[in-house]
Design an enzyme around this catalytic site. Sequence first.
Site, PDB file in Angstrom:
ATOM      1  N   ASP A 125       1.138  -0.037  -5.095  1.00  0.00           N
ATOM      2  CA  ASP A 125      -0.082   0.258  -5.866  1.00  0.00           C
ATOM      3  C   ASP A 125      -0.145   1.695  -6.381  1.00  0.00           C
ATOM      4  OD1 ASP A 125      -0.507   1.350  -3.316  1.00  0.00           O
ATOM      5  OD2 ASP A 125      -2.647   0.936  -3.339  1.00  0.00           O
ATOM      6  N   HIS A 126       0.363   2.651  -5.603  1.00  0.00           N
ATOM      7  CA  HIS A 126       0.349   4.054  -6.039  1.00  0.00           C
ATOM      8  C   HIS A 126       1.222   4.873  -5.095  1.00  0.00           C
ATOM      9  CE1 HIS A 126      -2.420   4.816  -2.717  1.00  0.00           C
ATOM     10  NE2 HIS A 126      -3.242   3.897  -3.198  1.00  0.00           N
TER      11      HIS A 126
ATOM     12  N   GLU B  78       0.827  -1.206   0.000  1.00  0.00           N
ATOM     13  CA  GLU B  78       0.000   0.000   0.000  1.00  0.00           C
ATOM     14  C   GLU B  78       0.867   1.264   0.000  1.00  0.00           C
ATOM     15  OE1 GLU B  78      -2.706   2.763  -0.123  1.00  0.00           O
ATOM     16  OE2 GLU B  78      -3.295   0.650  -0.237  1.00  0.00           O
TER      17      GLU B  78
ATOM     18  N   HIS C 187      -0.673   3.531   4.850  1.00  0.00           N
ATOM     19  CA  HIS C 187      -1.639   4.392   4.160  1.00  0.00           C
ATOM     20  C   HIS C 187      -1.749   5.722   4.892  1.00  0.00           C
ATOM     21  CE1 HIS C 187      -5.331   5.976   2.452  1.00  0.00           C
ATOM     22  NE2 HIS C 187      -5.281   5.030   1.526  1.00  0.00           N
TER      23      HIS C 187
ATOM     24  N   THR D 270      -6.413   2.639  -5.321  1.00  0.00           N
ATOM     25  CA  THR D 270      -6.072   1.226  -5.158  1.00  0.00           C
ATOM     26  C   THR D 270      -6.909   0.334  -6.070  1.00  0.00           C
ATOM     27  OG1 THR D 270      -5.311   1.505  -2.883  1.00  0.00           O
ATOM     28  CG2 THR D 270      -6.044  -0.689  -3.517  1.00  0.00           C
TER      29      THR D 270
END
Length: 726
Positions: A479-480, A258, A418, A302
């Site tokens: 993911d990003h 994440e 996150h 996500t």
Amino acid sequence: MKKTLLKFIQTRTGFFTLLVVLFWIKYIFAAYVDFNLGISDPYQHIIMWTSPIGTAILLIGIGFYFPRPLVSYIAMLIMDFLNTVLLFANILYYRQFSDFITMKTITNASKVAPGLGKSAVSLLHPSDIFIWLDLIIIITLLIMKKIKIDSKSYGLSTPFAITSFGAFMLTLNMFLAESSRPRLLRNTFDRSYVVKYLGLDTYTVYDGIKNAQTVQVNKNANSSDLNKIIKYTKKHHALAGTSFGKEKGKNVVIIHLESFQQFLINLKINGKEVTPFLNSIYKNPHTISFKNFYHQVGLGRTSDAETMLETSTYGIADGSLFTSLGSENTFQAAPQILHQDGYTSAVFHGNVGTFWNRNEVYKNFGYNYFFDQNYFSNKTNDKIGYGLKDKLLFSESVKYLEQMQQPFYAKYITVTNHIPFSMDKEDLDPKFKTTNTRDETINNYFETAHYLDQAVQEFFNYLKASNLYKNTMIVIYGDHYGLSNSENETLAPIIGESSDTWNSFNNVQMQRVPFMIHSANLKGEIKDEVGGEIDVLPTLLHLLGIKNQNYIQFGSDMLSPKYKDWIVFRNGTIVSGKYVIIGNKGIKGIVYDRKSGKQIINFTPQEKREIAALAKKAKQSLKYSDLLNNHNLLRFYTPIGFKPVDPTQFDYLTNFEQMTKLRQQLKEKSTSLYSQHHGSTTNLYKTDAVELHGRQKEITEVPNNVKNNSLTNKSTSQKETKNKEK
């Protein structure tokens, strides 16, 4: 005062006001008692309190348009009754599924009833009488003539005034919602957010409109569009190279890091590596790593990453494909493609199953099992931010992982790293000291990334101890981005850059995320080629010995000698082996030489041709992917040998029961790790998670509600996991 109030109730406007107020009270009661809406601050409470008022006034006020007094009263009661039915139906549905009824559910009511369980009666609570008590009492008082019918004529001015006031309250609610959650209806990732901000009635209308739009779009689809897409993907298909089939028959474990960015790899803070274990995997002689791999997510964040990873199609331009189209669309996703080769599949995720609409989308992807937060420990300290802490997710998952028939395809979605990257003090590594910048988000980011690194290492240790490792291909990807562009200038000196010379090229480079393929028999290398999330599925399929030329996929095998070597972001920015093209305008935008980082001002004829060709291909790629998904065109196309998904066969409430029954039925033919070890391997998992000290049973034993098959998909702590919006 009492007499005045009673006298007012005897008027038609008073009766109308009474119905609205009583409906508002029971709605608020249900919102707090039956729904877990994740309300996190006083402003959200105020918005939720206003959400049912406007629609209740508009609906019940319809009765005022009937001039005959008795008919007017009956109409008001009918509208109040129907609104209460909608509220009560959602209460029952939510108790079973932790979600709200969609228009598709309403139109397929015959399929909903069986899904509510053996008996809907079991979902009833004593407090439900409160939902109906007002109507029972009011109708009784009318029959007894304690409330009299007001025979006064009200004309059109009063009903018009009521409608106008209702419209005003509805508009006010939408304004408040927009101020708290901008683009709520454009970027919706969970139906609970729409209900929290706009109320059940508005949500139902919104969902109905969205459903109608989807139906209309699907009607407008035609085969000529599909043929253009097939022609495009076949033209840009990259033939497999020598890596084809290297991992044939292997298990696949996807570890979703994440918000994890590439600059974390090999980065040291105060002399200590932030992610020492992932660094070792990145440089491992059995890992193929990519140092120029970019995330390509848009508003779906996500969920966009998952869309690209699983289907090799892009997320949509104006929201999340998962929430907008995921419940209805046909997919040819990794789980179902691999199912043709005998794979079983599962997702492990410590958040609620409805987040990003995963509980619906995963069925359409073909996932056999989805283990959401219901399958894991639920003590308050076990969770942070968006769900179960990563060390607990990995450790508590193995009792389910060991039951999967091999070969399997398993995805782990971590959440601890996150934003705002908060950590409980007990989970911090005392040996790791983070940065001391003025930006706490940056300081926290390194701590959560360090924790995630430790969690992944513990899981690797288990894979090796259980002997799963030798027969498993492990894919690790970010993911990003985690830190936004606004934080990059503060971050710059930490990663060896200058904040004074930071520019848009650097911002693009910050969109790089790790991508690693690790397996015991792979020859490792760190590759310089440009790649992106859209390319993951073709790459993995070829490694597994599965041909993909007949599938509609917009990525290409990054290990192929014919690999395309360019990617496009959802906003149109292009990164290729030679160029970084920002602004979706070709040479009219901002163009950099990718390797030197210098802006190109004066273009040679060859550069103009190359950039124009890249811009055309990138535009077509996004255009055709959007056309494919927005029109649900895959429902018209089935590749030879591919068996389409039947989502109705999946029941994510009985995962453990299904797995153990299958193992028992297969007997000596079972290929699960549990069968191979002639018993559980959970005692092999070692973790330093402080939450599990003295609670080893969370790792080794299946919860009673899971063993007894008594899950209802009811989130035990949605307030904690959904009060921040991803």
